[in-house]
Scaffold this motif. Sequence first.
Motif: not given
Length: 451
Positions: A245-271
């Motif tokens: 049905v499709g494919r996933i490329t490394i640039d999509d995965v980098v976005d996921v990793i970056r978003e997860d990291a930002e989410h964890s960092m900001m969540s620690l401050a409730g943001l």
Amino acid sequence: MAEQIEFDQAHQALQEVTDALENGRFVHVRRQLQDMEPEDIAHLLEASPRKSREVLWQLTDPEDYGEILDELSEDVKDALVSKMAPETLAEATEGMDTDDVAYVLRSLPDDVSREVLSQMDTADRQRVETALSYSEDTAGGIMNTDVITIRADVDVDVVLRYLRMKGELPEATDSLYVIDQESRLIGQLPLIALLTTQPDIPIIDVMNDVDEAISVEASDSDVASLFERRNWVSAPVVDENQHLVGRITIDDVVDVIREDAEHSMMSLAGLDDDEDTFAPVVKSARKRSIWLGVNVLAALTAASVSNMFEATLEQMAAIAVLMTIVPSMGGVAGNQTVALVIRGLALGHIGDSNKRELLLKEAAIGFLNGILWALIIGAIVVAWKGDWVLGGIISAAMMVNLLVAGVAGVSIPIMLKKMDIDPALAGGMMLTTITDVIGLFVFLGLATLVI
């Protein structure tokens, strides 16, 4: 050094554009924007106050809208997209990857999203609608449907002629996918193998088996973990019937990793991880006040424990001076464990098979640190106040609280994960509340009993 130079250049460009805007030199700003890369314009927009941002967006070449939107954070992207006409937005999405278009449309009201889809050609609309049918945090939500497929019964020469006729390949293509007559994935052909194989060799003789295809329902975090472990550049996505049905490329995965990291960092401050740096004051205050309210309840809980021992505090001023040490040490030790466990959960290192060992390990660490710092703090209190009893009380409280901190630091994130609550958002606050309450209760309780 190169990164520092790039950062300085970006800062200088921002300052030049800001000065030009303040002086009304809009033609000069337009020329500067035309000379900038889309990702640099996106950085400029995110670093600009809202009023300047709107002017910059109007001065930007509409042909670059799609690539710029692809680089923006969600809050900034939503603010700009909400003011764009559907036909302009449809034009901006031309050339964007399917998953990126779906990401933009998800943030729009349903009626606007439908109108934008109506402006697209049939093929693009069908691809985007397919992506929209999957949740945005799944493989289906981040995959791209632009995939080159081939049949196993043709020769290498046929594939090469087909690619020459096509003229271009989708970005980050490292393999072609081999499917059967029912579009089921049966293999893949690396481009290196295609280019180094004799033209008359059938594809079935040179294709590789697909070691691991990604389920369309897999979470984006699991996808990121697979890419990290397998060192993939791209990977096929299949449905429950093994249809490609499709494919996933490394640039999509980098976005996921970056978003997860930002989410964890900001969540620690409730943001929110996508919060705009220059969001309106009222909007930002409303979001933050919720977290502050939760923390007030936690603080009041700890204060109520102190209030239970008000008579003890009135009798001995030294206890009031020392009472913050135990909960503070427990909070620091516990948050170290919480951070470790949250990371382990995110990487998939912690599960039912090993959580007991981890709990015992952190309890042992808490016990050893408890002994160490109980002796140190106890000795300091005896030397400072000349009171052996008070030194013994704070030592006992320190041991208990550091042991509790280790156990709670493991238990809380795992418990929250099972309840589908983000450990990064609530774990630290819960841990601090527990160590404050336990630390104060043990210290003040022992002081009341002994003194």
